[in-house]
Design a protein around this motif. Structure first.
Motif, PDB file in Angstrom:
ATOM      1  N   ALA A   1       1.710   6.320  -2.782  1.00  0.00           N
ATOM      2  CA  ALA A   1       2.850   7.201  -3.132  1.00  0.00           C
ATOM      3  C   ALA A   1       2.453   7.693  -4.454  1.00  0.00           C
ATOM      4  O   ALA A   1       2.494   8.701  -5.085  1.00  0.00           O
ATOM      5  CB  ALA A   1       4.183   6.805  -2.977  1.00  0.00           C
ATOM      6  N   ALA A   2       2.175   6.706  -5.608  1.00  0.00           N
ATOM      7  CA  ALA A   2       1.889   6.899  -6.768  1.00  0.00           C
ATOM      8  C   ALA A   2       0.391   7.711  -6.881  1.00  0.00           C
ATOM      9  O   ALA A   2       0.565   8.571  -7.554  1.00  0.00           O
ATOM     10  CB  ALA A   2       1.607   5.633  -7.544  1.00  0.00           C
ATOM     11  N   HIS A   3      -0.552   7.415  -6.065  1.00  0.00           N
ATOM     12  CA  HIS A   3      -1.867   8.154  -5.883  1.00  0.00           C
ATOM     13  C   HIS A   3      -1.594   9.789  -5.609  1.00  0.00           C
ATOM     14  O   HIS A   3      -2.072  10.559  -6.120  1.00  0.00           O
ATOM     15  CB  HIS A   3      -2.627   7.374  -4.947  1.00  0.00           C
ATOM     16  CG  HIS A   3      -4.134   7.969  -5.176  1.00  0.00           C
ATOM     17  ND1 HIS A   3      -4.821   8.047  -4.095  1.00  0.00           N
ATOM     18  CD2 HIS A   3      -4.778   8.405  -6.192  1.00  0.00           C
ATOM     19  CE1 HIS A   3      -5.878   8.531  -4.310  1.00  0.00           C
ATOM     20  NE2 HIS A   3      -6.069   8.680  -5.797  1.00  0.00           N
ATOM     21  N   ARG A   4      -0.803   9.749  -4.474  1.00  0.00           N
ATOM     22  CA  ARG A   4      -0.382  11.141  -3.978  1.00  0.00           C
ATOM     23  C   ARG A   4       0.165  11.829  -5.284  1.00  0.00           C
ATOM     24  O   ARG A   4      -0.074  13.218  -5.426  1.00  0.00           O
ATOM     25  CB  ARG A   4       0.442  11.165  -2.831  1.00  0.00           C
ATOM     26  CG  ARG A   4      -0.323  10.613  -1.703  1.00  0.00           C
ATOM     27  CD  ARG A   4       0.461  11.147  -0.247  1.00  0.00           C
ATOM     28  NE  ARG A   4       1.866  10.432  -0.353  1.00  0.00           N
ATOM     29  CZ  ARG A   4       2.087   9.329   0.103  1.00  0.00           C
ATOM     30  NH1 ARG A   4       1.227   8.483   0.592  1.00  0.00           N
ATOM     31  NH2 ARG A   4       3.385   8.727   0.027  1.00  0.00           N
TER      32      ARG A   4
ATOM     33  N   ASP B   1       0.905  -1.226   0.126  1.00  0.00           N
ATOM     34  CA  ASP B   1       0.129   0.164  -0.012  1.00  0.00           C
ATOM     35  C   ASP B   1       1.041   1.311  -0.076  1.00  0.00           C
ATOM     36  O   ASP B   1       0.498   2.143  -0.791  1.00  0.00           O
ATOM     37  CB  ASP B   1      -0.911   0.004   1.442  1.00  0.00           C
ATOM     38  CG  ASP B   1      -1.987  -0.822   0.954  1.00  0.00           C
ATOM     39  OD1 ASP B   1      -2.361  -1.383  -0.142  1.00  0.00           O
ATOM     40  OD2 ASP B   1      -2.711  -1.193   2.335  1.00  0.00           O
ATOM     41  N   PHE B   2       1.982   1.342   0.761  1.00  0.00           N
ATOM     42  CA  PHE B   2       2.807   2.323   0.924  1.00  0.00           C
ATOM     43  C   PHE B   2       3.270   2.828  -0.352  1.00  0.00           C
ATOM     44  O   PHE B   2       3.584   3.940  -0.770  1.00  0.00           O
ATOM     45  CB  PHE B   2       3.706   2.498   2.014  1.00  0.00           C
ATOM     46  CG  PHE B   2       4.881   1.565   1.482  1.00  0.00           C
ATOM     47  CD1 PHE B   2       6.168   1.923   0.782  1.00  0.00           C
ATOM     48  CD2 PHE B   2       5.047  -0.102   2.020  1.00  0.00           C
ATOM     49  CE1 PHE B   2       7.057   1.052   0.605  1.00  0.00           C
ATOM     50  CE2 PHE B   2       5.863  -0.737   1.712  1.00  0.00           C
ATOM     51  CZ  PHE B   2       7.175  -0.306   0.935  1.00  0.00           C
TER      52      PHE B   2
ATOM     53  N   PHE C   1       4.554   9.693 -12.093  1.00  0.00           N
ATOM     54  CA  PHE C   1       4.095   9.386 -10.720  1.00  0.00           C
ATOM     55  C   PHE C   1       4.590   7.789 -10.268  1.00  0.00           C
ATOM     56  O   PHE C   1       4.673   7.689  -9.173  1.00  0.00           O
ATOM     57  CB  PHE C   1       2.624   9.184 -10.654  1.00  0.00           C
ATOM     58  CG  PHE C   1       1.994   8.571 -12.027  1.00  0.00           C
ATOM     59  CD1 PHE C   1       1.478   7.173 -11.749  1.00  0.00           C
ATOM     60  CD2 PHE C   1       1.547   9.232 -13.109  1.00  0.00           C
ATOM     61  CE1 PHE C   1       1.109   6.552 -12.997  1.00  0.00           C
ATOM     62  CE2 PHE C   1       1.054   8.440 -14.096  1.00  0.00           C
ATOM     63  CZ  PHE C   1       0.598   6.892 -13.866  1.00  0.00           C
ATOM     64  N   ILE C   2       4.947   6.982 -11.313  1.00  0.00           N
ATOM     65  CA  ILE C   2       5.608   5.792 -11.067  1.00  0.00           C
ATOM     66  C   ILE C   2       7.054   6.080 -10.276  1.00  0.00           C
ATOM     67  O   ILE C   2       7.234   5.310  -9.453  1.00  0.00           O
ATOM     68  CB  ILE C   2       5.581   4.807 -12.199  1.00  0.00           C
ATOM     69  CG1 ILE C   2       4.251   4.459 -12.483  1.00  0.00           C
ATOM     70  CG2 ILE C   2       6.449   3.706 -12.026  1.00  0.00           C
ATOM     71  CD1 ILE C   2       3.858   3.509 -13.727  1.00  0.00           C
ATOM     72  N   GLN C   3       7.706   6.778 -10.969  1.00  0.00           N
ATOM     73  CA  GLN C   3       9.004   7.245 -10.208  1.00  0.00           C
ATOM     74  C   GLN C   3       8.859   7.430  -8.921  1.00  0.00           C
ATOM     75  O   GLN C   3       9.603   7.300  -7.952  1.00  0.00           O
ATOM     76  CB  GLN C   3       9.713   8.219 -11.261  1.00  0.00           C
ATOM     77  CG  GLN C   3       9.924   7.820 -12.592  1.00  0.00           C
ATOM     78  CD  GLN C   3      10.843   8.649 -13.485  1.00  0.00           C
ATOM     79  OE1 GLN C   3      11.963   9.039 -12.816  1.00  0.00           O
ATOM     80  NE2 GLN C   3      10.533   8.984 -14.355  1.00  0.00           N
TER      81      GLN C   3
ATOM     82  N   ALA D   1       9.257   5.844  -2.850  1.00  0.00           N
ATOM     83  CA  ALA D   1       8.979   5.143  -1.678  1.00  0.00           C
ATOM     84  C   ALA D   1       9.172   3.689  -1.444  1.00  0.00           C
ATOM     85  O   ALA D   1       9.639   3.379  -0.545  1.00  0.00           O
ATOM     86  CB  ALA D   1       7.148   5.154  -1.674  1.00  0.00           C
ATOM     87  N   ALA D   2       9.525   2.839  -2.471  1.00  0.00           N
ATOM     88  CA  ALA D   2       9.726   1.392  -2.482  1.00  0.00           C
ATOM     89  C   ALA D   2      11.230   1.472  -1.998  1.00  0.00           C
ATOM     90  O   ALA D   2      11.524   0.525  -0.954  1.00  0.00           O
ATOM     91  CB  ALA D   2       9.865   0.977  -3.779  1.00  0.00           C
TER      92      ALA D   2
END
Length: 397
Positions: free
Chosen positions: A59-62, A54-55, A282-284, A289-290
Motif C-alpha cells: 500500500a505504501a509502494h502504490r 506485505d499488504f 504514503f505511510i498514512q 491498509a493496516a
C-alpha cells in the motif's frame, strides 16, 4: 580561516534545568553493547520479530508511485481518520467522530503532544511505576514533574493499582494521571470497574487522564482490553494515545495516533504542524491498509505471543533465584532475579555470558531494581532458545 571552536565540556550545564534532568535510557545502555552482534537474542526492546505484512508495504509502494509524497493535513488524511473511527467502532463498540483523531510520529509523539497540550512547568503528572520511561521523560521535557505511584503485588504474583494510592498522590499541582493498560513493563490490565472509579476521581478533582492503550489487543485469557473511550463522553478530559507499531509490526514506520476531546481539533492541528508537519503521506496510506485489512494479522501476532509467553513463563519459573509474574497483557515478562547484582549489572552479564539481551528493571524506575524485563513478541523457537541460554547461566532450582 580558524577552526570552529569545539563544544565546551560544561556547555550542557547552560541548558534549562528541566532538559538537564532528562534521564538516560538504561535499555539503550545495554542494547548499545550488543545491537550489532548477530548471535544475541534481542529481547530488550518492545519490538516483535515479524516483518511488516506485505499488504501494508505494498500500500505504501502504490501510494508513492501515485505521487502521494507531498505535504498533507497536519492532523493527517481524512481517509485515515475515518478508518480509525471504523476501527474503534469494530473493536470497542464506540462512536468516535473522525475529527477527534490526530496522526502522530508514533506513540511517543502522541505522548509528547499530549504533554505539550496539557501541562505547564511545575505541573505534576501521576504515573504508576514501574513504567515505560518515556512517559516520565516526556513530562520532564515539558517542565512538568512526574509523581510515581508504585504498583502493588499480590500473593499470587499479580500487580494491582489501588485507587486510594492514586488519590493519596494528588496535590494542588496535580494535572494529569497516566494509565498504561495493558502495562509496559508489568503486564497489568486495568479492569473496567477500576477505570470507572478512576474516571469518577478525575472528574471530581478536575484531572486529565492520558490513557496509553497501545497493547490493547495483547491479552491472555481475556477479551480485548477495555478502553476509557467506552466510559468517557466526548468532552471528558481524556486523551488516548496509540501506535501502529505493535499490532502490525510497524515500529520503524513511526506512525501513531491520538484521540482527544471534541473541540480540540484546532489545538492539535497546530501542535501537529509545529512538531512534525504530519508524517509522510504514503505511510498514512499504508496505515489505512493496516486498519482495514489487518485484523487477521493482529490475531496471528497475539496467538504467537501467547505461545511464546507460555514457554517463557514456564522456563523462567524453573530458574534459580527467579520469580515470574505472569503478565495479563502486553508482551513483556517482569521477572524478579535474586543474584546479588544490580539489575543493570545482571543485564550486562546476561548479554555477555548468555548472549541474551534483556532490559534492566531500573530502566522503568527505582521500583524495578531486582527485576529484568523480557520481551516475548518473538517466535516460539526463539523463546525456547532464550530460555535454554538463560538456564545455562543462571541454573535450575
Amino acid at each position: 580561516m580558524s577552526a570552529a571552536p569545539s563544544l565546551a565540556p560544561d556547555l550542557a550545564d547552560s541548558l534549562p534545568s528541566h532538559i538537564r534532568g532528562v534521564g538516560t535510557s538504561q535499555i539503550g545502555l545495554v542494547a548499545d553493547r550488543g545491537r550489532d552482534d548477530p548471535e544475541v537474542v534481542k529481547l530488550w526492546i518492545g519490538e516483535g520479530d515479524l516483518p511488516t505484512p506485505d499488504f501494508i508495504t505494498e500500500a505504501a509502494h502504490r501510494a508513492m508511485l501515485a505521487g502521494e509524497t507531498r505535504y498533507t493535513y497536519s492532523r493527517g488524511l481524512p481517509r485515515l481518520h475515518q478508518a480509525l473511527a471504523d476501527y474503534h467502532r469494530r473493536h470497542w463498540g464506540v462512536e468516535v467522530a473522525p475529527d477527534r483523531f490526530a496522526i502522530t510520529a508514533g506513540g511517543m509523539n502522541a505522548i509528547m503532544q499530549a504533554c505539550q497540550a496539557l501541562m505547564e512547568p511545575g505541573d505534576e503528572i501521576i504515573i504508576p511505576t514501574p513504567n515505560w520511561p518515556n512517559l516520565a521523560e516526556a513530562a520532564r521535557v515539558n517542565g512538568a514533574v512526574p509523581v510515581t505511584v508504585p504498583y502493588r503485588s499480590t500473593g499470587d504474583g499479580r500487580f494491582t493499582l489501588p485507587l486510594e494510592d492514586i488519590e493519596a498522590a494528588i496535590t494542588p499541582r496535580s494535572r494529569v494521571v497516566v494509565v498504561n493498560s495493558p502495562s509496559n513493563p508489568t503486564g497489568w490490565v486495568m479492569p473496567m470497574a477500576e477505570m470507572r472509579a478512576l474516571l469518577d476521581l478525575a472528574r471530581r478533582r478536575d484531572l486529565w487522564i492520558i490513557s496509553d492503550e497501545v497493547y490493547a489487543h495483547f491479552t491472555y485469557g481475556n477479551a480485548i482490553a477495555p478502553s476509557f473511550l467506552q466510559l468517557c463522553t466526548p468532552t471528558d478530559r481524556l486523551i488516548v494515545t496509540n501506535t501502529f507499531s505493535k499490532n502490525w509490526a510497524m515500529t520503524g514506520w513511526r506512525a501513531g495516533w491520538m484521540v482527544y476531546p471534541a473541540g480540540l481539533a484546532d489545538t492539535f492541528s497546530k501542535l501537529g504542524q509545529y512538531n512534525t508537519t504530519s508524517i509522510p503521506t504514503f505511510i498514512q496510506h499504508a496505515a489505512v491498509a493496516a486498519l482495514e485489512e489487518g485484523d487477521g494479522f493482529i490475531r496471528t501476532m497475539v496467538g504467537r505471543c501467547a505461545e511464546s509467553r507460555a514457554i517463557m513463563v514456564d522456563g523462567l519459573s524453573r530458574l534459580r533465584g527467579v520469580t515470574v509474574f505472569p503478565p495479563e497483557g502486553a508482551f513483556y515478562i517482569m521477572a524478579r532475579v535474586e543474584t546479588g547484582e544490580t539489575s543493570l549489572d545482571l543485564a550486562f552479564r546476561l548479554l555477555r555470558e548468555a548472549k541474551v539481551g534483556v532490559a534492566p528493571g531500573t530502566a522503568f524506575g527505582p521500583e524495578g531494581e531486582g527485576f529484568i524485563r523480557i520481551c516475548f513478541a518473538v517466535s516460539p523457537a526463539l523463546a525456547r532458545e532464550a530460555v535454554a541460554r538463560l538456564t545455562r547461566v543462571l541454573g535450575e532450582k
